[in-house]
Design a protein around this motif. Sequence first.
Motif, PDB file in Angstrom:
ATOM      1  N   ARG A 126      47.236  32.897  26.390  1.00 32.01           N
ATOM      2  CA  ARG A 126      45.894  32.684  25.548  1.00 32.01           C
ATOM      3  C   ARG A 126      45.089  33.937  26.550  1.00 32.01           C
ATOM      4  NH1 ARG A 126      44.002  27.170  22.552  1.00 32.01           N
ATOM      5  NH2 ARG A 126      46.446  26.985  21.345  1.00 32.01           N
ATOM      6  N   TYR A 127      44.984  34.065  27.976  1.00 30.25           N
ATOM      7  CA  TYR A 127      44.579  34.144  29.146  1.00 30.25           C
ATOM      8  C   TYR A 127      44.668  35.233  28.882  1.00 30.25           C
ATOM      9  CZ  TYR A 127      43.347  29.536  29.789  1.00 30.25           C
ATOM     10  OH  TYR A 127      42.681  27.741  30.100  1.00 30.25           O
ATOM     11  N   THR A 128      45.883  36.201  28.486  1.00 26.94           N
ATOM     12  CA  THR A 128      46.238  37.578  28.278  1.00 26.94           C
ATOM     13  C   THR A 128      45.121  38.714  28.357  1.00 26.94           C
ATOM     14  OG1 THR A 128      48.316  36.980  27.968  1.00 26.94           O
ATOM     15  CG2 THR A 128      47.618  39.884  27.582  1.00 26.94           C
ATOM     16  N   GLU A 129      44.438  38.734  27.309  1.00 24.30           N
ATOM     17  CA  GLU A 129      42.809  39.282  26.864  1.00 24.30           C
ATOM     18  C   GLU A 129      41.387  38.969  28.176  1.00 24.30           C
ATOM     19  OE1 GLU A 129      39.662  40.696  23.382  1.00 24.30           O
ATOM     20  OE2 GLU A 129      41.131  38.471  22.944  1.00 24.30           O
ATOM     21  N   LEU A 130      41.592  37.912  28.937  1.00 27.99           N
ATOM     22  CA  LEU A 130      40.981  37.509  29.753  1.00 27.99           C
ATOM     23  C   LEU A 130      41.476  38.432  31.012  1.00 27.99           C
ATOM     24  CD1 LEU A 130      39.174  34.265  30.864  1.00 27.99           C
ATOM     25  CD2 LEU A 130      41.110  35.543  32.175  1.00 27.99           C
ATOM     26  N   MET A 131      42.433  38.080  31.024  1.00 24.94           N
ATOM     27  CA  MET A 131      43.303  39.182  32.519  1.00 24.94           C
ATOM     28  C   MET A 131      42.755  40.322  32.039  1.00 24.94           C
ATOM     29  SD  MET A 131      46.438  36.699  33.081  1.00 24.94           S
ATOM     30  CE  MET A 131      46.413  34.900  33.415  1.00 24.94           C
ATOM     31  N   ALA A 132      43.681  40.515  31.121  1.00 24.57           N
ATOM     32  CA  ALA A 132      43.474  42.517  30.939  1.00 24.57           C
ATOM     33  C   ALA A 132      42.018  43.307  30.777  1.00 24.57           C
ATOM     34  CB  ALA A 132      44.042  42.691  29.972  1.00 24.57           C
ATOM     35  N   GLY A 133      40.888  42.550  30.242  1.00 21.64           N
ATOM     36  CA  GLY A 133      39.842  42.588  30.512  1.00 21.64           C
ATOM     37  C   GLY A 133      39.280  42.815  32.213  1.00 21.64           C
ATOM     38  N   GLU A 134      39.831  42.215  32.794  1.00 20.55           N
ATOM     39  CA  GLU A 134      39.074  42.342  34.975  1.00 20.55           C
ATOM     40  C   GLU A 134      39.982  43.144  34.582  1.00 20.55           C
ATOM     41  OE1 GLU A 134      36.925  40.421  35.647  1.00 20.55           O
ATOM     42  OE2 GLU A 134      36.323  38.993  33.804  1.00 20.55           O
ATOM     43  N   ALA A 135      41.298  43.597  34.683  1.00 24.42           N
ATOM     44  CA  ALA A 135      42.334  44.493  35.350  1.00 24.42           C
ATOM     45  C   ALA A 135      41.507  45.367  34.832  1.00 24.42           C
ATOM     46  CB  ALA A 135      44.075  44.641  34.624  1.00 24.42           C
ATOM     47  N   GLU A 136      40.856  46.265  33.638  1.00 21.71           N
ATOM     48  CA  GLU A 136      40.847  47.283  34.170  1.00 21.71           C
ATOM     49  C   GLU A 136      39.151  47.236  34.467  1.00 21.71           C
ATOM     50  OE1 GLU A 136      41.684  49.711  32.057  1.00 21.71           O
ATOM     51  OE2 GLU A 136      43.678  49.279  31.857  1.00 21.71           O
ATOM     52  N   ARG A 137      38.196  46.233  34.530  1.00 21.58           N
ATOM     53  CA  ARG A 137      37.100  45.734  35.478  1.00 21.58           C
ATOM     54  C   ARG A 137      37.374  46.396  37.006  1.00 21.58           C
ATOM     55  NH1 ARG A 137      33.718  40.618  36.256  1.00 21.58           N
ATOM     56  NH2 ARG A 137      31.606  41.056  37.216  1.00 21.58           N
ATOM     57  N   ILE A 138      38.298  45.959  36.971  1.00 26.14           N
ATOM     58  CA  ILE A 138      38.217  45.847  38.717  1.00 26.14           C
ATOM     59  C   ILE A 138      39.146  47.716  38.801  1.00 26.14           C
ATOM     60  CG2 ILE A 138      40.996  45.484  38.894  1.00 26.14           C
ATOM     61  CD1 ILE A 138      38.068  43.987  41.428  1.00 26.14           C
ATOM     62  N   ILE A 139      39.558  47.901  38.181  1.00 26.71           N
ATOM     63  CA  ILE A 139      39.580  49.581  38.282  1.00 26.71           C
ATOM     64  C   ILE A 139      39.156  50.211  37.980  1.00 26.71           C
ATOM     65  CG2 ILE A 139      41.434  51.499  36.631  1.00 26.71           C
ATOM     66  CD1 ILE A 139      43.966  49.370  36.350  1.00 26.71           C
ATOM     67  N   ALA A 140      38.260  49.883  37.036  1.00 31.27           N
ATOM     68  CA  ALA A 140      36.342  51.179  36.997  1.00 31.27           C
ATOM     69  C   ALA A 140      36.092  50.747  37.848  1.00 31.27           C
ATOM     70  CB  ALA A 140      35.671  50.564  35.704  1.00 31.27           C
ATOM     71  N   GLU A 141      35.709  49.659  38.957  1.00 29.24           N
ATOM     72  CA  GLU A 141      34.720  49.404  39.767  1.00 29.24           C
ATOM     73  C   GLU A 141      35.843  50.535  40.759  1.00 29.24           C
ATOM     74  OE1 GLU A 141      32.986  45.242  38.877  1.00 29.24           O
ATOM     75  OE2 GLU A 141      34.627  45.356  40.865  1.00 29.24           O
ATOM     76  N   HIS A 142      36.549  49.938  40.957  1.00 22.31           N
ATOM     77  CA  HIS A 142      36.914  51.369  41.861  1.00 22.31           C
ATOM     78  C   HIS A 142      37.601  53.069  42.140  1.00 22.31           C
ATOM     79  CE1 HIS A 142      38.153  47.221  43.517  1.00 22.31           C
ATOM     80  NE2 HIS A 142      38.107  47.964  44.894  1.00 22.31           N
ATOM     81  N   GLU A 143      37.631  53.777  40.876  1.00 15.44           N
ATOM     82  CA  GLU A 143      37.381  55.127  40.170  1.00 15.44           C
ATOM     83  C   GLU A 143      36.850  56.023  41.352  1.00 15.44           C
ATOM     84  OE1 GLU A 143      36.391  55.141  36.534  1.00 15.44           O
ATOM     85  OE2 GLU A 143      38.231  54.599  35.387  1.00 15.44           O
TER      86      GLU A 143
END
Length: 461
Positions: A126-143
Motif C-alpha cells: 500500500r506504500y508503493t505509491e508513497l515510495m515512488a513519489g518520494e523517489a521522484e522527488r529525490i531525483i528531481a532535487e538532484h537534477e
Amino acid sequence: MSTTAQLRPFHDIPGPKGHALAGLLPDFNADPLGFLTRGFQEHGDLVAYRFGPRKGPLGKTILAVYHPDLVHQLLMDTERTFGRDTDGFRATHELVGRGLMTTEGPYWRRRRHILQPLFTPKRVARYTELMAGEAERIIAEHEQFEGTEIDLHQAMMRYSLRVVGRALFGGDLDDAEAELHTLIPDANRGIMARTTQIPKLPLKFPSPTNRMFVRTRDALYDLIERVIERSGSGDTASSEDNIVSRLREARDPESDEPLTEQEVRNEALLLFMAGHETTAMGLTFGLHQIGRHGDVQKGIAAEIDAHHAAGGTGAEYAQNRDTLGRAALNEGLRLFPSVHMTERVANEDLELNGYHVPKGTSVFLVPWVTHRHPEFWPDPERFDPDRFVGKQADRPRYAYFPFGGGPRVCIGEHFALLASSILMEALLRKYEITSHDEQISMKVLNSIRPDRDVRTTFTRR
C-alpha cells in the motif's frame, strides 16, 4: 541434548587470549569487524572471546557462532533455550524503552501480534505509491547536480527519512532532518558505549558516557513526541494510512486495552530508528557497489528498459523479487549488512558444536562474517549479484540473514526492500551511477555507516 559428560568443556572452546587485565575489549573496540573476522579465520566456526580481566568477577567470556547451522540453532530454538537479555539489548531498552525490539516472553508476543499485520507484503504494498513519489522527488532535487559529485549517503538518508516518516507519521520530517542526523549516530554510539561498559554503572551515576546517553535519550523522546503530536493535529496528512494511527487503533489481544501514548511512542521510535537506518544503509552500500560495477549496472538498466517496453510499471518491477536489480540489493546487504552483529544469551545449559555451554553465556551472531564464510560464498569479497539468481541461490537458510531470522525476524524486511527497489529502479531508469571511491570508509557503532561523503555522480543515460 547430549549429556554434559559427553561434551567437550566450555573452557576448551578455541579463541584469542587477549590482555591479562582488559582482555580483548581494546582490540574489539579498535576494529570490531576486523577483530571478529580474524577470530573466525584463526579459530573456526565457534570462537570464545574473553572481555575484561582473565580472573575475577569483571571478566566475561562471550562466544561467537559463524557457521549457518549454528546461526540456525540460535535463531530457531525456543525462548526457553536462547533469550535476548544481553548487554546490548538492555542498553537498547534503556534508550528507547519497552517495545517489540527490547522485550521477550508474553509481552513481546502480544506486541508482535499487534504489529505484524502492519508489515505483511500485502500491507506494505500500500506504500508503493508513497515510495515512488518520494523517489521522484529525490531525483528531481538532484537534477541540478547532474554530472557533478554528490554525497550518495546524504541523498539516501533523506529519501529514507521521508519514506519512513510519511509511512509512520503521515507527514514530512524534513524540518527534523538535521536534528535526527545528529541524534541517531549519538544513539548508536551510546548503545555501544553502554554495551561495552566495564563495570556497568547505573544510569544515574554521572559518568561522561551516562550523561551523553541520557541527553540523547531525552532528546529522542522529545523529538518523537513532537512528531507524534503533530501527526494527529491536522497539520500533516493525518488521514493517510500511517502506522502511528494504526497503533492507536490497536488493542492488546488479551486485555482488549488500547496502547498507552508512551507505548505508541516507544514502538514508533523503535520502528523509525530501525526502518530509517536499514533502508538508508542498504541503498547507500548497494548503489555504491552498482556504481562500481558497470557490467552489473548495464544489466539492471537493460532489464528495467525491457520491463517498461513490455508495458510494465516501475512498481511492478520493484515488487518482483526475481530480478537482477533485487539480486544486486541482496548482494549489497550480504557484503554490508546494516546490523553487523547481534546477540543472544543461553537460558539453560546447552550444547553448541559439541561443546558444553553454561547457562548465562552470551553468544554473538555476526552476519558480517557469516556472509563471508568461504564454504558458502566463494571469493566472498567480490560483488556478484548472480549469487542470488536461480540455482546459485541454493545454500543453507542462515548463510544469509541481514534481517535476522526465526520468530524474531525483522518485521520491516519487506518495507525496506520495497523502498530500496523502488528508488533503485527510478534512478537506473534515468541515470548512470558512477562511484568515485573504491571502498566506503566506515564507522562501526551499533550499526555500520559511512564516516565521510560517498562521492557519486549521476549522469543522464
